[in-house]
Design a protein around this motif. Structure first.
Motif, mmCIF file in Angstrom:
data_model
loop_
_atom_site.group_PDB
_atom_site.id
_atom_site.type_symbol
_atom_site.label_atom_id
_atom_site.label_comp_id
_atom_site.label_asym_id
_atom_site.label_seq_id
_atom_site.Cartn_x
_atom_site.Cartn_y
_atom_site.Cartn_z
ATOM 1 N N ALA A 197 37.492 38.725 32.024
ATOM 2 C CA ALA A 197 38.384 37.560 32.014
ATOM 3 C C ALA A 197 38.476 36.976 30.614
ATOM 4 O O ALA A 197 39.555 36.590 30.149
ATOM 5 C CB ALA A 197 37.877 36.513 32.995
ATOM 6 N N GLU A 198 37.345 36.936 29.926
ATOM 7 C CA GLU A 198 37.311 36.339 28.594
ATOM 8 C C GLU A 198 38.083 37.185 27.590
ATOM 9 O O GLU A 198 38.688 36.662 26.654
ATOM 10 C CB GLU A 198 35.855 36.175 28.147
ATOM 11 C CG GLU A 198 35.661 35.157 27.054
ATOM 12 C CD GLU A 198 34.221 34.665 26.974
ATOM 13 O OE1 GLU A 198 33.989 33.730 26.206
ATOM 14 O OE2 GLU A 198 33.340 35.203 27.676
ATOM 15 N N ALA A 199 38.101 38.507 27.806
ATOM 16 C CA ALA A 199 38.719 39.415 26.834
ATOM 17 C C ALA A 199 40.233 39.492 26.946
ATOM 18 O O ALA A 199 40.927 39.582 25.923
ATOM 19 C CB ALA A 199 38.117 40.816 26.989
ATOM 20 N N ILE A 200 40.789 39.454 28.164
ATOM 21 C CA ILE A 200 42.206 39.785 28.293
ATOM 22 C C ILE A 200 43.076 38.734 28.965
ATOM 23 O O ILE A 200 44.304 38.819 28.888
ATOM 24 C CB ILE A 200 42.397 41.117 29.050
ATOM 25 C CG1 ILE A 200 41.822 41.020 30.470
ATOM 26 C CG2 ILE A 200 41.773 42.265 28.290
ATOM 27 C CD1 ILE A 200 42.011 42.312 31.264
ATOM 28 N N ALA A 201 42.481 37.753 29.624
ATOM 29 C CA ALA A 201 43.302 36.790 30.374
ATOM 30 C C ALA A 201 43.749 35.620 29.505
ATOM 31 O O ALA A 201 43.064 35.232 28.560
ATOM 32 C CB ALA A 201 42.529 36.268 31.581
ATOM 33 N N GLU A 202 44.913 35.070 29.851
ATOM 34 C CA GLU A 202 45.397 33.854 29.202
ATOM 35 C C GLU A 202 44.992 32.619 30.010
ATOM 36 O O GLU A 202 44.698 31.574 29.459
ATOM 37 C CB GLU A 202 46.927 33.890 29.084
ATOM 38 C CG GLU A 202 47.428 35.030 28.231
ATOM 39 C CD GLU A 202 48.904 35.282 28.438
ATOM 40 O OE1 GLU A 202 49.571 35.619 27.451
ATOM 41 O OE2 GLU A 202 49.395 35.132 29.571
ATOM 42 N N ARG A 203 45.007 32.788 31.338
ATOM 43 C CA ARG A 203 44.517 31.734 32.223
ATOM 44 C C ARG A 203 43.427 32.305 33.114
ATOM 45 O O ARG A 203 43.428 33.497 33.434
ATOM 46 C CB ARG A 203 45.640 31.169 33.101
ATOM 47 C CG ARG A 203 46.550 30.198 32.390
ATOM 48 C CD ARG A 203 47.285 29.311 33.386
ATOM 49 N NE ARG A 203 48.182 30.056 34.260
ATOM 50 C CZ ARG A 203 48.656 29.569 35.415
ATOM 51 N NH1 ARG A 203 48.290 28.371 35.835
ATOM 52 N NH2 ARG A 203 49.478 30.302 36.149
ATOM 53 N N VAL A 204 42.531 31.453 33.517
ATOM 54 C CA VAL A 204 41.415 31.870 34.370
ATOM 55 C C VAL A 204 41.369 30.972 35.596
ATOM 56 O O VAL A 204 41.408 29.741 35.480
ATOM 57 C CB VAL A 204 40.069 31.784 33.617
ATOM 58 C CG1 VAL A 204 38.913 32.131 34.560
ATOM 59 C CG2 VAL A 204 40.069 32.720 32.415
ATOM 60 N N GLY A 205 41.324 31.602 36.774
ATOM 61 C CA GLY A 205 41.123 30.862 38.005
ATOM 62 C C GLY A 205 39.754 31.210 38.559
ATOM 63 O O GLY A 205 39.317 32.365 38.476
ATOM 64 N N VAL A 206 39.068 30.224 39.090
ATOM 65 C CA VAL A 206 37.741 30.451 39.673
ATOM 66 C C VAL A 206 37.839 30.264 41.182
ATOM 67 O O VAL A 206 38.246 29.200 41.662
ATOM 68 C CB VAL A 206 36.692 29.484 39.085
ATOM 69 C CG1 VAL A 206 35.339 29.702 39.764
ATOM 70 C CG2 VAL A 206 36.561 29.691 37.580
ATOM 71 N N ILE A 207 37.502 31.329 41.932
ATOM 72 C CA ILE A 207 37.526 31.294 43.397
ATOM 73 C C ILE A 207 36.099 31.342 43.912
ATOM 74 O O ILE A 207 35.287 32.151 43.458
ATOM 75 C CB ILE A 207 38.321 32.486 43.962
ATOM 76 C CG1 ILE A 207 39.781 32.412 43.532
ATOM 77 C CG2 ILE A 207 38.238 32.523 45.478
ATOM 78 C CD1 ILE A 207 40.633 33.555 44.059
ATOM 79 N N ASN A 208 35.807 30.474 44.865
ATOM 80 C CA ASN A 208 34.481 30.485 45.476
ATOM 81 C C ASN A 208 34.609 29.999 46.918
ATOM 82 O O ASN A 208 35.203 28.958 47.182
ATOM 83 C CB ASN A 208 33.519 29.563 44.709
ATOM 84 C CG ASN A 208 32.085 29.750 45.147
ATOM 85 O OD1 ASN A 208 31.599 30.875 45.253
ATOM 86 N ND2 ASN A 208 31.387 28.655 45.416
ATOM 87 N N GLY A 209 34.091 30.793 47.848
ATOM 88 C CA GLY A 209 34.140 30.409 49.248
ATOM 89 C C GLY A 209 35.543 30.215 49.784
ATOM 90 O O GLY A 209 35.773 29.375 50.665
ATOM 91 N N GLY A 210 36.502 30.997 49.274
ATOM 92 C CA GLY A 210 37.876 30.897 49.749
ATOM 93 C C GLY A 210 38.677 29.764 49.142
ATOM 94 O O GLY A 210 39.838 29.559 49.502
ATOM 95 N N GLU A 211 38.091 29.043 48.202
ATOM 96 C CA GLU A 211 38.781 27.935 47.558
ATOM 97 C C GLU A 211 39.054 28.263 46.092
ATOM 98 O O GLU A 211 38.221 28.884 45.424
ATOM 99 C CB GLU A 211 37.952 26.653 47.631
ATOM 100 C CG GLU A 211 37.734 26.110 49.025
ATOM 101 C CD GLU A 211 36.950 24.813 49.005
ATOM 102 O OE1 GLU A 211 37.567 23.754 48.807
ATOM 103 O OE2 GLU A 211 35.719 24.877 49.178
ATOM 104 N N LEU A 212 40.206 27.837 45.610
ATOM 105 C CA LEU A 212 40.523 27.961 44.193
ATOM 106 C C LEU A 212 40.023 26.692 43.517
ATOM 107 O O LEU A 212 40.644 25.632 43.621
ATOM 108 C CB LEU A 212 42.028 28.129 44.010
ATOM 109 C CG LEU A 212 42.517 28.443 42.594
ATOM 110 C CD1 LEU A 212 41.934 29.754 42.079
ATOM 111 C CD2 LEU A 212 44.047 28.504 42.556
#
Length: 306
Positions: A197-212
């Motif tokens: 994610a750190e190398a190629i993404a422009e935005r990062v979303g974090v998903i945990n337990g079915g929640e964004l």
């Protein structure tokens, strides 16, 4: 400009009451690369499968370039390319035939020129007549990407694209993603590799337990949530932090020669100037000073910590 992909309050529940997706909403602009980061079982694959119409949502909506994934399934799905985590290829099929076959599944006419362009872009042209079973794992994954792009979609989903591959192949895949982005393809990848994610993404979303939990521009995320650490190397080792410095909540490394001070880099007053003056006044002699930024991994771990 309207987003190429729009997700609104997407939910998925199963008969036993388990919730795989809990009201996810997200807009993705055309041409961007976004990484959905989460542990195994966080809901990443369920989200992709639902967007692609492989899993039916319990409620909510998904539109692709304005087409509803349920009401306008064929039109919406034609705009999506999916590379699943598992490599699924017919063993005796030739590489070029795999791409021609995938085009046919979307009612696209046979077009050798498009297939040739894709194979060359993915460094598969020399393998075009080889059977899939003769290819290395990295080459087979490239074929999967070629199949997903063969009908010329505007969005490409990569579900854990480098899971189980070595570091060298992982970086090769990153290069492919960068080239696809340069061609204007919108890319959504799921991963549990922080460095990906750190190398190629422009935005990062974090998903945990079915929640964004959040979606942020990568640089903004690290600036807003990433703390910095000041490292103070001393000329002489100490056994305890002087009383005059206790207000700074310093950490002393076991060897006694280094102090660590963590601070919020977004604050106007970080306290560093005052700290260094107090260190000097306390009789400690400073040998060197350096700062380090929290990584995306530090931020991710803090967010999903139970």
């Amino acid at each position: 400009m309207a987003p190429i992909l729009s997700i609104r309050d997407l939910r998925k529940s199963y008969g036993d009451g388990a919730e795989a997706l809990k009201g996810i909403s997200l807009d993705i602009e055309e041409g961007e690369v976004i990484a959905l980061l989460g542990r195994n079982g966080a809901g990443k694959t369920t989200l992709i499968s639902t967007i692609c119409g492989l899993v039916r949502a319990s409620s909510g909506s998904v539109t692709v370039n304005g087409f509803d994934i349920v009401d306008d399934y064929r039109k919406a799905r034609a705009l999506i390319g999916l590379v699943p985590q598992e490599i699924m290829l017919e063993s005796f099929q030739k590489v070029k035939d795999a791409l021609h076959h995938s085009r046919g599944l979307f009612n696209k006419p046979r077009d050798p020129a498009i297939v040739e362009t894709l194979l060359k872009k993915l460094s598969l042209w020399d393998k075009r007549d080889a059977q899939n079973m003769t290819l290395s794992g990295g080459m087979r994954r490239r074929v999967m990407i070629g199949k997903a792009l063969s009908h010329q979609p505007r969005i490409l989903f990569l579900d854990e694209p480098t899971a189980g591959v070595d570091v060298e192949l992982r970086k090769e895949m990153w290069d492919i993603v960068s080239e696809l982005k340069a061609d204007g393809v919108t890319i959504i990848l799921t991963t549990h590799y922080i460095e990906e994610a750190e190398a190629i993404a422009e935005r990062v979303g974090v998903i945990n337990g079915g929640e964004l939990l959040l979606v942020e521009d990568k640089a903004t995320l690290m600036r807003k949530m990433g703390s910095k650490t000041l490292r103070i190397d001393l000329q002489d080792a100490i056994t305890a932090i002087p009383d005059a410095l206790t207000a700074y909540d310093l950490k002393l490394e076991p060897g006694g020669e280094t102090l660590f001070y963590t601070y919020d880099s977004t604050e106007k007053r970080t306290g560093i100037t005052r700290l260094l003056a107090d260190v000097n006044d306390s009789g400690l002699r400073i040998r060197d000073v350096a700062t380090s930024q929290s990584s995306l991994e530090d931020i991710f771990v803090n967010m999903v910590r139970d």
